[in-house]
Motif scaffolding. Structure first.
Motif, short mmCIF file in Angstrom:
data_model
loop_
_atom_site.label_atom_id
_atom_site.label_comp_id
_atom_site.label_asym_id
_atom_site.label_seq_id
_atom_site.Cartn_x
_atom_site.Cartn_y
_atom_site.Cartn_z
N UNK A 91 0.68 -0.98 0.07
CA UNK A 91 -0.04 -0.05 0.00
C UNK A 91 0.91 1.03 0.12
N UNK A 92 0.29 2.18 -0.47
CA UNK A 92 1.04 3.66 -0.55
C UNK A 92 0.77 4.19 0.78
N UNK A 93 -0.16 3.75 1.64
CA UNK A 93 -0.65 4.24 2.82
C UNK A 93 -0.54 2.98 3.76
N UNK A 94 -0.09 3.07 4.87
CA UNK A 94 0.00 1.99 6.07
C UNK A 94 -1.66 1.50 6.43
N UNK A 95 -1.91 0.30 6.54
CA UNK A 95 -3.09 0.07 7.46
C UNK A 95 -2.99 -1.12 8.01
N UNK A 96 -3.38 -1.27 9.48
CA UNK A 96 -3.45 -2.21 10.19
C UNK A 96 -4.40 -3.42 10.19
N UNK A 97 -3.86 -4.49 9.49
CA UNK A 97 -4.72 -5.72 9.24
C UNK A 97 -3.96 -6.71 10.14
N UNK A 98 -4.82 -7.78 10.38
CA UNK A 98 -4.25 -9.07 11.07
C UNK A 98 -3.12 -9.72 10.36
N UNK A 99 -2.11 -10.18 11.16
CA UNK A 99 -1.11 -11.04 10.64
C UNK A 99 -1.31 -12.18 9.92
N UNK A 100 -2.63 -12.78 10.33
CA UNK A 100 -3.07 -13.91 9.80
C UNK A 100 -4.52 -14.20 9.51
N UNK A 101 -4.99 -14.75 8.12
CA UNK A 101 -6.37 -14.81 7.88
C UNK A 101 -6.73 -16.18 7.34
N UNK A 102 -7.67 -16.89 8.13
CA UNK A 102 -7.85 -18.38 7.70
C UNK A 102 -6.76 -19.20 7.78
N UNK A 103 -5.92 -18.98 8.79
CA UNK A 103 -4.57 -19.58 8.84
C UNK A 103 -3.51 -19.46 7.82
N UNK A 104 -3.73 -18.45 7.23
CA UNK A 104 -2.70 -17.82 6.12
C UNK A 104 -2.02 -16.58 6.46
N UNK A 105 -0.70 -16.51 6.23
CA UNK A 105 0.05 -15.18 6.67
C UNK A 105 -0.38 -14.09 5.83
N UNK A 106 -0.58 -13.02 6.35
CA UNK A 106 -1.01 -11.63 5.74
C UNK A 106 0.22 -10.66 6.05
N UNK A 107 0.98 -10.07 5.30
CA UNK A 107 1.93 -8.92 5.52
C UNK A 107 1.54 -7.80 4.88
N UNK A 108 1.65 -6.52 5.52
CA UNK A 108 1.17 -5.44 5.02
C UNK A 108 2.49 -4.86 4.73
N UNK A 109 2.82 -4.35 3.58
CA UNK A 109 4.24 -3.57 3.33
C UNK A 109 3.75 -2.15 2.88
N UNK A 110 3.72 -1.27 3.75
CA UNK A 110 3.35 0.34 3.67
C UNK A 110 4.30 1.04 2.88
N UNK A 111 4.29 1.42 1.62
CA UNK A 111 5.41 2.00 1.21
C UNK A 111 5.67 3.40 1.46
N UNK A 112 4.91 4.09 2.06
CA UNK A 112 4.98 5.48 2.55
C UNK A 112 5.79 5.45 3.89
N UNK A 113 6.03 4.19 4.49
CA UNK A 113 7.08 4.14 5.57
C UNK A 113 8.45 4.07 4.97
N UNK A 114 8.47 3.62 3.88
CA UNK A 114 10.06 3.94 3.10
C UNK A 114 10.34 5.16 2.57
#
Length: 120
Positions: A91-114
């Motif tokens: 994302x170009x703007x960070x968002x807080x989402x869980x690290x796991x959904x349905x037993x599968x990993x989810x990673x948010x990579x906020x480009x604005x943090x870079x």
């Protein structure tokens, strides 16, 4: 492979203003430069296409401001597919989402943090 993908994406430096297509190009280049084989615009199901697929890890790009609820629904929809073991949401703007959904990993990579600090 997830560590390699996150490392490649962390090397991307995006301008404050850019189109989603430009962001796709930057991500594709970063993945290729890291030696990560990723397919672009992969159809998972009817009316369900993910931006990149690297092995069994999906990469979805969202430019601009998005509602957390909609992003969560989209992540759930993607991760429901057998073709994915994990999802990286760029994302170009960070968002807080869980690290796991349905037993599968989810990673948010906020480009604005870079972006870091720009000095004149």
């Amino acid at each position: 492979m997830m560590r390699d993908i996150i490392s490649a994406l962390s090397s991307v430096r995006v301008p404050a203003v850019l189109s989603e297509y430009q962001l796709h190009d930057l991500v594709a280049k970063a993945l290729a430069d890291a030696g990560i084989d990723a397919q672009h615009e992969v159809k998972l199901a009817p009316r369900c296409r993910i931006d990149f697929l690297a092995g069994r890890i999906g990469i979805e790009i969202k430019q601009g401001e998005h509602q957390r609820g909609r992003l969560l629904q989209q992540a759930e929809r993607y991760l429901a597919h057998d073709a994915l073991d994990a999802l990286v949401l760029v994302t170009t703007r960070g968002v807080n989402l869980p690290g796991e959904i349905q037993g599968k990993r989810l990673v948010v990579c906020g480009m604005n943090r870079l972006w870091g600090v720009a000095l004149p």
